[in-house]
Design an enzyme around this catalytic site. Structure first.
Site, PDB file in Angstrom:
ATOM      1  N   CYS A 108       0.810  -1.223   0.000  1.00 27.71           N
ATOM      2  CA  CYS A 108       0.000   0.000   0.000  1.00 27.71           C
ATOM      3  C   CYS A 108       0.842   1.272   0.000  1.00 27.71           C
ATOM      4  O   CYS A 108       0.329   2.362   0.281  1.00 27.71           O
ATOM      5  CB  CYS A 108      -0.931   0.007   1.203  1.00 27.71           C
ATOM      6  SG  CYS A 108      -2.062  -1.410   1.251  1.00 27.71           S
TER       7      CYS A 108
ATOM      8  N   CYS B 194      -4.618   5.109   7.795  1.00 25.50           N
ATOM      9  CA  CYS B 194      -4.872   3.714   8.131  1.00 25.50           C
ATOM     10  C   CYS B 194      -5.975   3.583   9.165  1.00 25.50           C
ATOM     11  O   CYS B 194      -6.531   2.508   9.350  1.00 25.50           O
ATOM     12  CB  CYS B 194      -3.587   3.039   8.640  1.00 25.50           C
ATOM     13  SG  CYS B 194      -2.944   3.756  10.163  1.00 25.50           S
TER      14      CYS B 194
END
Length: 233
Positions: free
Chosen positions: A206, A229
Site C-alpha cells: 500500500c 490507516c
C-alpha cells in the site's frame, strides 16, 4: 495524572525552542507524568527515528511498539534491527495481529489490502494497537502538523477518543527539513527507502513513492481514496 476519563484541556506551556521545538520538554513531562504507563507506537519512519533518539535521552528503557503487519518492506525490518543495535536498552515490541496472512486470506480472500484496505488496516493495525494500549494510559505518536491537512490541528497533548487514551505528539512543530537535519546531524540510522522517493512508509503493498513533496503522504493507498490507516482518524 491526566487520563482519558479525567480529561481536561491542559494548561501546560511548553517552550517551543529553536533546537527541539518543545519535543524534549514534552517527552520529559510525559515520562514524569506516566512513567511505565506510556508507550511509543512507532512506524520506524524518519520521524520515528528522531523520536526514538529523543526518547532515549529521557527514558533509555522506554517501551516502543511496532505494529508488525507481516507485510512491511524488508528495509523497514532491517532498520528496526539497526535501531535495536544502537539503543539496546529500549524495549521494542513487535505487535502482531491475531490472524496470520494465511488465516486472513482464508476468511476474507486473498490480498485484502486491495479489495478492502480499511478492513485490512483494522485487522493488522488498529486492533493490534488497541491490544498494545490496553495496559497503557497514554501513547506517543510522531504526528506533525505539516504532514497533511487532517493533522494540522494536532496538539502536544490530545484526548484520543478512538483508543480511549491520551495521545502525546511531541513533533507537531517540526518540519520535514527539521527532522532530516536532526537525523543527519546525529548520524542516525534510517530507512533507505526515504532516499528512493518514499517520504511516508507503510506496508509494502500500500506504499508507493510520493507524487509530490507538497503532500508527503501521497504515496499511501494510491488510487483508493484512502489517506489514513485509521490510527489517527
Amino acid at each position: 495524572m491526566l487520563t482519558f476519563a479525567t480529561w481536561h484541556e491542559p494548561t501546560l506551556n511548553f517552550q517551543v525552542d529553536e533546537t527541539y521545538k518543545a519535543a524534549l520538554e514534552v517527552l520529559q513531562w510525559s515520562y514524569a507524568e506516566y512513567g511505565e504507563d506510556i508507550v511509543y507506537a512507532c512506524s520506524f519512519g524518519i520521524e520515528g527515528i528522531t523520536l526514538i533518539d529523543l526518547i532515549s535521552k529521557v527514558k533509555p528503557d522506554a517501551t516502543i511498539i511496532f505494529l508488525d503487519t507481516d507485510v512491511h518492506f524488508k528495509e523497514t525490518y532491517e532498520t528496526i534491527d539497526k535501531v535495536k543495535g544502537k539503543y539496546p536498552k529500549l524495549n521494542i515490541i513487535m505487535q502482531k495481529p491475531a490472524l496470520t496472512l494465511e488465516q486472513q486470506a482464508a476468511e476474507y480472500g486473498d490480498e485484502l489490502w486491495k479489495s478492502n484496505p480499511n478492513k485490512c488496516c483494522d485487522i493488522r493495525k488498529i486492533v493490534p494497537l488497541q491490544e498494545a494500549l490496553s495496559g497503557a494510559t497514554a501513547w506517543i505518536s510522531g504526528l506533525r502538523r505539516e504532514q497533511s491537512p487532517t493533522r494540522q490541528n494536532t496538539n502536544f497533548i490530545n484526548r484520543d477518543d478512538k483508543f480511549k487514551s491520551i495521545k502525546i505528539c511531541p513533533l507537531i512543530h517540526w518540519t520535514w527539513k527539521d527532522v532530516w537535519r536532526y537525523v543527519s546531524k546525529h548520524n542516525l540510522p534510517y530507512n533507505p527507502l526515504h532516499d528512493k522517493g518514499y517520504p511516508s512508509i507503510g506496508c509494502e503493498h500500500c506504499t508507493k513513492p510520493a507524487f509530490t513533496m507538497d503532500d508527503l503522504r501521497s504515496g499511501r493507498w494510491q488510487g483508493s481514496g484512502k489517506t489514513e490507516c485509521g490510527l489517527h482518524e
